[in-house]
Design an enzyme around this catalytic site. Structure first.
Site, short mmCIF file in Angstrom:
data_model
loop_
_atom_site.label_atom_id
_atom_site.label_comp_id
_atom_site.label_asym_id
_atom_site.label_seq_id
_atom_site.Cartn_x
_atom_site.Cartn_y
_atom_site.Cartn_z
N TYR A 14 38.39 -112.63 -21.09
CA TYR A 14 38.03 -111.88 -19.88
C TYR A 14 37.18 -110.64 -20.17
O TYR A 14 36.77 -109.95 -19.23
CB TYR A 14 39.31 -111.43 -19.16
CG TYR A 14 40.21 -112.56 -18.75
CD1 TYR A 14 39.93 -113.33 -17.64
CD2 TYR A 14 41.35 -112.86 -19.49
CE1 TYR A 14 40.76 -114.38 -17.26
CE2 TYR A 14 42.19 -113.91 -19.13
CZ TYR A 14 41.89 -114.66 -18.02
OH TYR A 14 42.71 -115.69 -17.64
N HIS A 19 35.48 -108.55 -13.42
CA HIS A 19 36.76 -107.91 -13.13
C HIS A 19 37.15 -106.89 -14.20
O HIS A 19 38.08 -106.11 -13.98
CB HIS A 19 37.84 -109.00 -13.04
CG HIS A 19 38.72 -108.89 -11.84
ND1 HIS A 19 38.46 -108.07 -10.76
CD2 HIS A 19 39.92 -109.50 -11.55
CE1 HIS A 19 39.42 -108.21 -9.86
NE2 HIS A 19 40.32 -109.06 -10.32
N TYR A 64 47.86 -108.09 -17.19
CA TYR A 64 46.97 -108.89 -16.34
C TYR A 64 46.84 -108.19 -14.99
O TYR A 64 47.71 -107.45 -14.55
CB TYR A 64 47.40 -110.35 -16.21
CG TYR A 64 47.20 -111.11 -17.50
CD1 TYR A 64 45.95 -111.63 -17.82
CD2 TYR A 64 48.25 -111.26 -18.41
CE1 TYR A 64 45.75 -112.31 -19.02
CE2 TYR A 64 48.05 -111.93 -19.62
CZ TYR A 64 46.79 -112.44 -19.91
OH TYR A 64 46.58 -113.10 -21.12
N ASN A 113 43.42 -107.18 -6.04
CA ASN A 113 44.84 -107.40 -6.29
C ASN A 113 45.45 -106.39 -7.25
O ASN A 113 46.64 -106.06 -7.14
CB ASN A 113 45.07 -108.82 -6.82
CG ASN A 113 44.86 -109.88 -5.76
OD1 ASN A 113 45.03 -109.61 -4.57
ND2 ASN A 113 44.48 -111.07 -6.17
#
EC number: 3.1.1.29
Length: 217
Positions: A14, A19, A64, A113
């Site tokens: 990632y 993000h 996460y 989120n």
């Protein structure tokens, strides 16, 4: 002190996704001040030090994204900070054009989120945040696929400058406070000066008559 938290997902998979721009900006700030992420507490990697004469803790949650609030609440308790004045969260925002920065003292999570987790577990929307625009996904794209995808090569080429400006914004908050930083960062860019041109029916300047200039447009 300031607790500055960059949001993202841990791991190489990632690291360069949209993000994870929060991770990258906070890491840029740490590198600039030669601070190393040598501590681990409250589900986060921590770099501690002094920036602009102020004690700071830079944090990269390892929970996460969707569980970011667990790390933030744990760090709040560890450092005994007031989120309204000593917490600053850095994250990506699809509702801002690519590269645009916005500082706010409070607000909703929007579609993010990670921010939703933080707001829920803190029980408050009142804490400073730096939003970094990553642009909206194309109409046919799933939002999750978009934010977990990589920047285009053209965008990636612009990221060093954007991350420098974002790190500058964080330094301004620490050094001069949110009010000054918001006025500086959120101000619209200055409009380019309108080029002056001579009116088509103005006399030649070589003559003895007066000349006049007209604004373009």
């Amino acid at each position: 002190m300031w607790l500055i938290v960059g949001l993202g997902n841990p791991g190489d998979t990632y690291a360069r996704t949209r993000h994870n721009i929060g991770f990258r900006v906070v890491s840029e700030l740490a590198q600039r001040h030669r601070l190393e992420f040598t501590h681990k507490r409250a589900h986060a990697r921590i770099a501690e030090g002094i920036i602009a004469g102020q004690r700071v803790a830079l944090a990269l949650p390892q929970t996460y994204m969707n569980l970011s609030g667990q790390a933030v609440v744990g760090l709040r308790q560890w450092y005994k900070i007031d989120p309204a004045t000593e917490l600053l969260v850095v994250y990506d925002d699809v509702d801002l054009p690519f590269g645009v920065l916005r500082l706010r003292e409070r607000g909703s999570a929007g579609t993010h989120n990670g921010m939703r987790s933080i707001i829920t577990l803190l029980g408050s929307q009142v804490f400073p945040r730096l939003r970094i625009g990553i642009d909206r996904p194309p109409p046919a794209w799933d939002l999750a696929d978009y934010v977990l995808g990589r920047f285009t090569p053209e965008q990636e080429a612009q990221l060093p400058d954007i991350m420098q400006k974002a790190a500058d914004a964080l330094e301004t908050v620490v050094r001069e406070g949110m009010a000054v930083a918001m006025n500086r960062i959120n101000a619209p860019p200055p409009k380019p000066k309108r080029e002056q041109k001579r009116s088509s029916d103005a006399p030649d300047s070589s003559s003895d008559t007066n000349t006049s200039n007209a604004s373009d447009g």
